[in-house]
Design a protein around this motif. Structure first.
Motif, PDB file in Angstrom:
ATOM      1  N   ALA A 302       0.976  -1.232  -0.158  1.00  0.00           N
ATOM      2  CA  ALA A 302      -0.119   0.078   0.046  1.00  0.00           C
ATOM      3  C   ALA A 302       0.756   1.184   0.076  1.00  0.00           C
ATOM      4  O   ALA A 302       0.604   2.093  -0.701  1.00  0.00           O
ATOM      5  CB  ALA A 302      -0.901   0.075   1.223  1.00  0.00           C
ATOM      6  N   ARG A 303       1.846   1.211   0.819  1.00  0.00           N
ATOM      7  CA  ARG A 303       2.759   2.444   1.009  1.00  0.00           C
ATOM      8  C   ARG A 303       3.422   2.552  -0.476  1.00  0.00           C
ATOM      9  O   ARG A 303       3.593   3.680  -0.977  1.00  0.00           O
ATOM     10  CB  ARG A 303       3.859   2.241   1.971  1.00  0.00           C
ATOM     11  CG  ARG A 303       4.872   3.457   2.176  1.00  0.00           C
ATOM     12  CD  ARG A 303       6.068   3.439   1.149  1.00  0.00           C
ATOM     13  NE  ARG A 303       7.099   2.445   1.736  1.00  0.00           N
ATOM     14  CZ  ARG A 303       7.951   2.037   1.026  1.00  0.00           C
ATOM     15  NH1 ARG A 303       8.077   2.373  -0.045  1.00  0.00           N
ATOM     16  NH2 ARG A 303       8.762   1.279   1.747  1.00  0.00           N
ATOM     17  N   ARG A 304       3.738   1.587  -1.071  1.00  0.00           N
ATOM     18  CA  ARG A 304       4.587   1.469  -2.437  1.00  0.00           C
ATOM     19  C   ARG A 304       3.494   2.268  -3.546  1.00  0.00           C
ATOM     20  O   ARG A 304       4.051   2.863  -4.509  1.00  0.00           O
ATOM     21  CB  ARG A 304       5.014   0.209  -2.793  1.00  0.00           C
ATOM     22  CG  ARG A 304       6.535  -0.010  -1.996  1.00  0.00           C
ATOM     23  CD  ARG A 304       7.000  -1.466  -2.361  1.00  0.00           C
ATOM     24  NE  ARG A 304       7.167  -1.773  -3.809  1.00  0.00           N
ATOM     25  CZ  ARG A 304       8.437  -1.502  -4.106  1.00  0.00           C
ATOM     26  NH1 ARG A 304       9.289  -1.191  -3.515  1.00  0.00           N
ATOM     27  NH2 ARG A 304       8.540  -1.764  -5.430  1.00  0.00           N
ATOM     28  N   LEU A 305       2.239   1.652  -3.539  1.00  0.00           N
ATOM     29  CA  LEU A 305       1.340   2.268  -4.353  1.00  0.00           C
ATOM     30  C   LEU A 305       1.171   3.576  -4.286  1.00  0.00           C
ATOM     31  O   LEU A 305       0.809   4.391  -5.253  1.00  0.00           O
ATOM     32  CB  LEU A 305       0.016   1.225  -4.313  1.00  0.00           C
ATOM     33  CG  LEU A 305       0.032  -0.036  -4.918  1.00  0.00           C
ATOM     34  CD1 LEU A 305      -0.935  -1.038  -4.357  1.00  0.00           C
ATOM     35  CD2 LEU A 305       0.119  -0.054  -6.261  1.00  0.00           C
ATOM     36  N   GLY A 311      -4.363   6.654  -5.428  1.00  0.00           N
ATOM     37  CA  GLY A 311      -4.724   7.667  -4.507  1.00  0.00           C
ATOM     38  C   GLY A 311      -5.736   7.286  -3.352  1.00  0.00           C
ATOM     39  O   GLY A 311      -5.835   7.669  -2.328  1.00  0.00           O
ATOM     40  N   PHE A 312      -6.076   5.916  -3.566  1.00  0.00           N
ATOM     41  CA  PHE A 312      -7.015   5.238  -2.733  1.00  0.00           C
ATOM     42  C   PHE A 312      -6.769   3.737  -2.768  1.00  0.00           C
ATOM     43  O   PHE A 312      -7.221   2.910  -3.551  1.00  0.00           O
ATOM     44  CB  PHE A 312      -8.550   5.495  -3.045  1.00  0.00           C
ATOM     45  CG  PHE A 312      -9.542   4.917  -1.806  1.00  0.00           C
ATOM     46  CD1 PHE A 312     -10.056   6.360  -1.270  1.00  0.00           C
ATOM     47  CD2 PHE A 312     -10.007   3.894  -1.444  1.00  0.00           C
ATOM     48  CE1 PHE A 312     -10.914   5.974  -0.125  1.00  0.00           C
ATOM     49  CE2 PHE A 312     -10.615   3.635  -0.117  1.00  0.00           C
ATOM     50  CZ  PHE A 312     -11.129   4.786   0.219  1.00  0.00           C
ATOM     51  N   VAL A 313      -6.068   3.095  -1.477  1.00  0.00           N
ATOM     52  CA  VAL A 313      -5.866   1.628  -1.439  1.00  0.00           C
ATOM     53  C   VAL A 313      -6.694   1.126  -0.332  1.00  0.00           C
ATOM     54  O   VAL A 313      -6.372   1.687   0.853  1.00  0.00           O
ATOM     55  CB  VAL A 313      -4.306   1.830  -1.277  1.00  0.00           C
ATOM     56  CG1 VAL A 313      -3.959   0.141  -1.205  1.00  0.00           C
ATOM     57  CG2 VAL A 313      -3.333   2.521  -2.297  1.00  0.00           C
ATOM     58  N   THR A 314      -7.342   0.249  -0.627  1.00  0.00           N
ATOM     59  CA  THR A 314      -7.995  -0.577   0.406  1.00  0.00           C
ATOM     60  C   THR A 314      -7.438  -1.921   0.636  1.00  0.00           C
ATOM     61  O   THR A 314      -7.150  -2.667  -0.258  1.00  0.00           O
ATOM     62  CB  THR A 314      -9.387  -0.907   0.056  1.00  0.00           C
ATOM     63  OG1 THR A 314     -10.048   0.156  -0.142  1.00  0.00           O
ATOM     64  CG2 THR A 314     -10.161  -1.837   1.023  1.00  0.00           C
TER      65      THR A 314
END
Length: 463
Positions: A302-305, A311-314
């Motif tokens: 999630a941090r890498r994305l 912009g929005f990682v679930t």
């Protein structure tokens, strides 16, 4: 992320499935990537340089065993795992959250969060849509990530990374699989359109291998030639000045394709020391069938994305339905397993984000479908309870280091003003968008505009 390979075996292009389909449809009247880039450049930039990581504790995490232990209450109410003092004076967390307790100044905990939907499937949909589906029936509304992608664009204009991402793991326990299906349902874009559905890369190497597409180099060159020909035609029709503007975005699109985006989901590219700090694989999770926990690596992904432009990682964490029945563990066993895992993964995330100077840019939200009953049942579990639930925030430039709201003595309902699902969505959307600038932008559907402009945040969080 979709990897595109040419016939010579070399990786020439990286992009998402949706962008490739857009770029491949180079015909008159189609909305191609250069046109999207041009449209974004012409608009007022109401999108803040922020991103959200939503850690979703599906099954319904207990508000008592996480952030409101209620140790002064009778034994059948208070946290079955006890409590631990935090870095905030007079504030305690459930005892399995020892690492987060030391980082409490980096968090804000809401102890008066509730809604009215008490069944799993409907509650998943209600929460993940930010209340745009009031009953959770799944026939209206849309995932918060899809709403954000609709307003920001399906992909980052420079890196090509999908805006809306859903990080899951292959589930083997039957209950965990049910929860995964429910999270996918709540994350759907519905009427917004399939382009804004979450990109779900999976969490293992086989998932990456399944996203390879072979495309001969000549075919890509032909498509670029076709694009050049169409632009030449437009030059004759529209005049040189206009086409010169378009050419810049055409070149930007080709640079995106040929240069590629950061391969954020390939954790082998990460510093081994950082990877080790996130690792939760030694912790086994499940009830009838067990697997190593991948939560730490999903938080790292999630941090890498986010760094790469998402912009929005679930992030999906399954197993929090701790009834102590035939399909689920009780509170003590469940929290020792999942509470400890979350504690490790989220603490590693907070430290990593801070070390990289991203605490102001990434907002972490921790919540689930609902909370658990105030009283432990006869088997040592807690049942469904929507009148009070788990909600916490970290980073994003919001006010941290506080407990907001209070529950009553039995941890049954808010004693102060309740903060609902709509407040959750309002806080997220106002973190991601400049509402004042958004009012200057034309072309946004009225119902979507109203959702953001009229949303109400949790006021104590806003600087």
């Amino acid at each position: 992320m979709l990897r595109i390979y040419t016939g010579n075996g070399k990786q020439d292009v990286k992009d998402s499935r949706r962008d490739f389909l857009q770029i491949g449809s180079l015909m008159l009247g189609s909305l191609t990537l250069p046109q999207l880039l041009h449209a974004r450049a012409e608009n007022v930039n109401f999108v803040k340089d922020k991103s959200v990581v939503l850690l979703y504790l599906s099954g319904g995490a207990s508000q008592i065993e996480t952030f409101d232990p209620k140790m002064a209450a009778p034994a059948e109410i208070r946290s079955v795992n006890g409590e631990v003092s935090t870095s905030l004076s007079g504030v305690t967390f459930g005892a399995t959250l020892q690492k987060l307790a030391r980082r409490a100044r980096q968090m804000s905990v809401i102890r008066s969060h509730n809604h009215s939907v008490g069944a799993h499937e409907q509650a998943h949909v209600h929460v993940l849509t930010g209340g745009t589906d009031p009953s959770g029936g799944g026939k209206t509304g849309f995932g918060m990530g899809a709403l954000y992608a609709r307003l920001r664009g399906a992909n980052h204009p420079e890196t090509g990374i999908p805006t809306n991402c859903l990080l899951t793991a292959p589930e083997i326990d039957g209950q965990y699989r049910k929860e995964l299906a429910r999270v996918r349902k709540g994350s759907r874009p519905l009427e917004l359109g399939a382009s804004y559905a979450p990109f779900e890369p999976g969490g293992n190497s086989s998932a990456l291998n399944n996203m390879k597409l072979t495309l001969q180099a000549q075919r890509f060159d032909d498509r670029r030639s076709l694009l050049t020909s169409l632009d030449s035609w437009k030059r004759r029709v529209d005049g040189l000045r206009q086409v010169q503007g378009v050419d810049r975005f055409n070149q930007q699109a080709v640079d995106l394709l040929t240069g590629g985006a950061v391969d954020a989901i390939d954790l082998t590219r990460e510093d081994p020391a950082v990877l080790a700090k996130y690792d939760t694989s030694e912790m086994r999770i499940g009830f009838k069938q067990f697997r190593p926990s991948m939560l730490g690596h999903k938080m790292l992904m999630a941090r890498r994305l986010c760094e790469a432009g998402a912009g929005f990682v679930t992030v999906h964490s399954a197993g929090w339905d701790m009834h102590a029945d035939g399909n689920n563990p009780g509170m003590q066993q469940g929290m020792a397993m999942l509470g400890t895992t979350m504690d490790h993964a989220v603490s590693a995330f907070l430290d990593d984000v801070a070390a990289r100077g991203l605490s102001e840019k990434i907002l972490l939200v921790i919540t689930g479908d609902f909370g658990r009953t105030p009283r432990v049942n006869k088997k040592g579990g807690r049942d469904h309870w929507a009148k009070l639930g788990t909600l916490a925030f970290a980073g994003g430039g919001l006010n941290m280091g506080q407990v907001i709201g209070q529950s009553d003595r039995q941890a049954a309902q808010p004693m102060t003003s309740p903060y609902t699902t709509s407040h959750l969505m309002g806080t997220i959307m106002q973190t991601l968008f400049d509402v004042g600038k958004m009012r200057l932008v034309s072309g946004i559907p009225p119902q979507i505009r109203r959702l953001v402009e009229e949303s109400v945040s949790i006021p104590e969080l806003i600087p």
